[in-house]
Enzyme design. Sequence first.
Site, PDB file in Angstrom:
ATOM      1  N   GLU A  98       0.820  -1.217   0.000  1.00  0.00           N
ATOM      2  CA  GLU A  98       0.000   0.000   0.000  1.00  0.00           C
ATOM      3  C   GLU A  98       0.854   1.267   0.000  1.00  0.00           C
ATOM      4  OE1 GLU A  98      -2.977  -0.360  -0.696  1.00  0.00           O
ATOM      5  OE2 GLU A  98      -3.670  -2.267   0.141  1.00  0.00           O
ATOM      6  N   HIS A 125     -12.781  -3.976   4.050  1.00  0.00           N
ATOM      7  CA  HIS A 125     -11.326  -4.155   4.093  1.00  0.00           C
ATOM      8  C   HIS A 125     -10.702  -3.637   5.393  1.00  0.00           C
ATOM      9  CE1 HIS A 125      -7.292  -3.956   1.737  1.00  0.00           C
ATOM     10  NE2 HIS A 125      -7.061  -3.920   3.038  1.00  0.00           N
ATOM     11  N   GLU A 131     -16.773  10.608  23.522  1.00  0.00           N
ATOM     12  CA  GLU A 131     -15.478  11.218  23.183  1.00  0.00           C
ATOM     13  C   GLU A 131     -15.208  11.251  21.675  1.00  0.00           C
ATOM     14  OE1 GLU A 131     -12.622   7.304  23.844  1.00  0.00           O
ATOM     15  OE2 GLU A 131     -11.957   9.280  24.451  1.00  0.00           O
ATOM     16  N   HIS A 162      -6.809  -3.708   9.749  1.00  0.00           N
ATOM     17  CA  HIS A 162      -8.018  -4.463   9.404  1.00  0.00           C
ATOM     18  C   HIS A 162      -8.901  -4.558  10.649  1.00  0.00           C
ATOM     19  CE1 HIS A 162      -5.815  -6.544   5.787  1.00  0.00           C
ATOM     20  NE2 HIS A 162      -5.953  -5.243   5.646  1.00  0.00           N
ATOM     21  N   HIS A 188      -2.648   1.747   8.445  1.00  0.00           N
ATOM     22  CA  HIS A 188      -3.739   0.960   7.856  1.00  0.00           C
ATOM     23  C   HIS A 188      -3.921  -0.319   8.660  1.00  0.00           C
ATOM     24  CE1 HIS A 188      -6.204  -1.286   5.110  1.00  0.00           C
ATOM     25  NE2 HIS A 188      -5.236  -2.127   4.782  1.00  0.00           N
TER      26      HIS A 188
HETATM   27  O1  2HA Z   1      -1.642  -7.104   3.353  1.00  0.00           O
HETATM   28  O2  2HA Z   1      -3.398  -4.823   4.383  1.00  0.00           O
HETATM   29  O3  2HA Z   1      -4.224  -3.796   2.118  1.00  0.00           O
HETATM   30  C1  2HA Z   1      -1.458  -5.757   3.530  1.00  0.00           C
HETATM   31  C2  2HA Z   1      -2.748  -5.081   3.406  1.00  0.00           C
HETATM   32  C3  2HA Z   1      -3.208  -4.715   2.071  1.00  0.00           C
HETATM   33 ZN    ZN Z   2      -5.330  -4.082   4.047  1.00  0.00          ZN
END
Ligand code: 2HA
Ligand code: ZN
Length: 273
Positions: free
Chosen positions: A115, A209, A168, A140, A138
Site C-alpha cells: 500500500e 477491508h 469522546e 483491518h 492501515h
Molecule cells: O496485506 O493490508 O491492504 C497488507 C494489506 C493490504
Molecule cells: Zn489491508
Amino acid sequence: MRFLEAEFVQGFIRMANDGWEQGWHERNGGNLSYRVRPEEVESVREHFTCGEWQSIGTTVPELSKEYFLVTGSGKYFRNVILKPEDSICMIELDEAGENYRIVWGLVNGGRPTSELPSHLMNHEVKRLKNENYRVIYHAHTTNIIALTFVLPLEDKVFTRELWEMATECPVVFPDGVGVVPWMVPGGREIAVATSELMKKYDLAIWAHHGMFAAGEDFDLTFGLMHTAEKSAEILVKMLSMRPDKLQTITADNFRDLAKDFHVTLPEEFLYEK
Ligand code: 2HA
Ligand code: ZN
C-alpha cells in the site's frame, strides 16, 4: 546510536505490536509508515546501505527526498517486535517523488508495503495541510469492517453513527470519517480516492477491508484508530441487541458538547434523523 535504539524506531515497533495485540493484523494484514524528521535521519545515517531505485507507482513531488520508516510487503505485524530488521525498512524518496530506495532493513529481501502509493499520497496531502503530520496507519479493524456490510457507505452515516456510540468520538475526530467504496487494494486508484478523503478527514474507511488513520505521532494515530474501532464495536453490540436505539446522543447534545469542548462539528453531520 544503534538503528533499533532510536526513539522513533522504538515508537514504530511498539505501535505495530499494539496493533497486532488488538487483533487487527491477521497474517500480513495492515501496514504502517512514519515520515522521519531530518534530525532523526541524521541520528541513524551511519547505518544506511542504499539499494536500487524502484518506482513508487505514483508521484508524490511534495515528498521529494523525504525518508520513511515503513512495514514490508508480505511481512507480519506479529513479527515486527521480534525481528524488526526483517519486517520493516527505511526508504528514501528521489527528488521527483517518483522512486524510492531502501536504505535500511528488510535484510532478507523484500519491498515496502503493497500500500505504499496510498501511504505516500496520504502523507503528501497531510503534509501540505499540516507539516506536523507524520504517521499513516492501515489496519483491518474487525468491527468497522463488519459495519461496512450493513450501513450505507456514506461519510455522513458512518460519522454520525460512530459519534453517537461514544461521547469522546466527536472530540477525537471532529472532522468526521470518510468512506471509500470497495476497490482493488494496492494500487494508485485506491490511493487517489483515499488521499482525496484525507484532505478532509483523518480517518478513511475502506469498505469490506479496513481503515486508514493519519496523525502527528504514534500515540495520536494509534489512539484515533483505537477510538473509532471501539465505537464501531459498541455499534455492532448495540445492533446485535436490537435494530433501533431507545435513546442516544442527539444533534443538539453534540452542539452543546462542541461548545464546551471547543471543537467545531460540521452541521452536515448533525442532520435530523
Ligand atoms: O496485506 O493490508 O491492504 C497488507 C494489506 C493490504
Ligand atoms: Zn489491508
